[in-house]
Enzyme design. Structure first.
Site, short mmCIF file in Angstrom:
data_model
loop_
_atom_site.label_atom_id
_atom_site.label_comp_id
_atom_site.label_asym_id
_atom_site.label_seq_id
_atom_site.Cartn_x
_atom_site.Cartn_y
_atom_site.Cartn_z
N GLY A 129 -29.49 -19.73 9.14
CA GLY A 129 -29.29 -21.14 9.50
C GLY A 129 -27.91 -21.61 9.07
O GLY A 129 -27.19 -22.27 9.84
N GLY A 155 -30.09 -16.99 5.14
CA GLY A 155 -28.73 -17.46 5.37
C GLY A 155 -28.34 -17.59 6.83
O GLY A 155 -27.20 -17.95 7.14
N TYR A 210 -29.33 -29.74 5.03
CA TYR A 210 -28.15 -30.38 5.62
C TYR A 210 -27.34 -31.15 4.57
O TYR A 210 -26.11 -31.11 4.58
CB TYR A 210 -28.55 -31.29 6.78
CG TYR A 210 -29.12 -30.53 7.96
CD1 TYR A 210 -28.46 -29.44 8.50
CD2 TYR A 210 -30.33 -30.90 8.52
CE1 TYR A 210 -28.98 -28.72 9.57
CE2 TYR A 210 -30.87 -30.20 9.60
CZ TYR A 210 -30.19 -29.11 10.11
OH TYR A 210 -30.70 -28.41 11.16
N ASN A 266 -39.14 -34.00 7.61
CA ASN A 266 -38.76 -32.61 7.39
C ASN A 266 -37.82 -32.54 6.18
O ASN A 266 -36.62 -32.30 6.32
CB ASN A 266 -38.09 -32.04 8.65
CG ASN A 266 -37.93 -30.54 8.59
OD1 ASN A 266 -38.04 -29.92 7.54
ND2 ASN A 266 -37.64 -29.95 9.73
N ILE A 295 -31.11 -26.19 16.20
CA ILE A 295 -30.79 -25.03 15.39
C ILE A 295 -32.12 -24.53 14.83
O ILE A 295 -32.78 -25.24 14.08
CB ILE A 295 -29.75 -25.34 14.30
CG1 ILE A 295 -29.36 -24.07 13.57
CG2 ILE A 295 -30.21 -26.40 13.37
CD1 ILE A 295 -28.10 -24.23 12.74
N TYR A 296 -32.52 -23.36 15.29
CA TYR A 296 -33.80 -22.80 14.90
C TYR A 296 -33.64 -21.35 14.50
O TYR A 296 -32.93 -20.59 15.17
CB TYR A 296 -34.82 -22.87 16.05
CG TYR A 296 -35.31 -24.27 16.34
CD1 TYR A 296 -36.18 -24.90 15.46
CD2 TYR A 296 -34.92 -24.95 17.48
CE1 TYR A 296 -36.64 -26.19 15.72
CE2 TYR A 296 -35.36 -26.22 17.75
CZ TYR A 296 -36.23 -26.84 16.86
OH TYR A 296 -36.68 -28.10 17.12
#
Length: 172
Positions: free
Chosen positions: A109, A107, A143, A136, A97-98
């Protein structure tokens, strides 16, 4: 957030997928890896040939996020035998997911995560999992904020450099 449109990527969009895949990987990790390891990873995992094979795999799905006619990011979702690790049939993996740097913080991501949740529910999956590099903290915090929890670790190979990813899971 501007109007976001998410669409499944087809093999006809291979050139665009290749371009954004290489660009986002370089911009996110280029300064943290040797040029040799970075290029080896790109050659092994982000080549046009590899991406084409993955686009044609029935259990790997790529999606572009579009805003005002521009691709701002992408995701890669895996199920079944498409997963990089076998966490079971009730799992959907977010392998990638980039969001392009200039669009981060808007928003997008989160929208790609919500899209992954919708895909998982549509496919009858009860969990989503992903790997995120232990170095990271921004991504880990993102997350965790949306409900992912660390369930273990695995090795993510970048060229000759074995790196440790946190494996995180979100129950649906």
């Amino acid at each position: 957030m501007e109007l976001l449109f998410i669409e499944r990527i087809s093999t006809e969009q291979l050139e665009d997928l290749h371009r954004i895949s290489v660009h986002t990987f370089r911009s996110n990790y280029g300064h943290l890896n040797t040029p040799e390891n970075l290029q080896q990873h790109i050659n092994q995992h982000l080549s046009k040939e590899r991406l084409k094979t993955e686009l044609e795999h029935p259990e790997m799905r790529f999606f572009f996020a579009w805003v005002d006619g521009k691709v701002v990011g992408y995701s890669k979702l895996n199920t079944g035998q498409g997963q990089t690790e076998d966490y079971g049939e009730d799992q959907l993996e977010i392998e990638r997911i980039y969001v392009l740097e200039e669009y981060q913080g808007n928003g997008y991501g989160g929208a790609l995560i919500q899209h992954a949740e919708q895909q998982a529910k549509t496919l009858g999956k009860s969990n989503i999992w992903l790997g995120v590099w232990e170095k990271n903290p921004r991504a880990i915090a993102f997350y965790e904020h949306i409900g992912f929890r660390k369930i273990g670790t695995h090795t993510f190979q970048v060229g000759q450099d074995p790196q440790t990813d946190w494996v995180m899971r979100l129950s649906l």
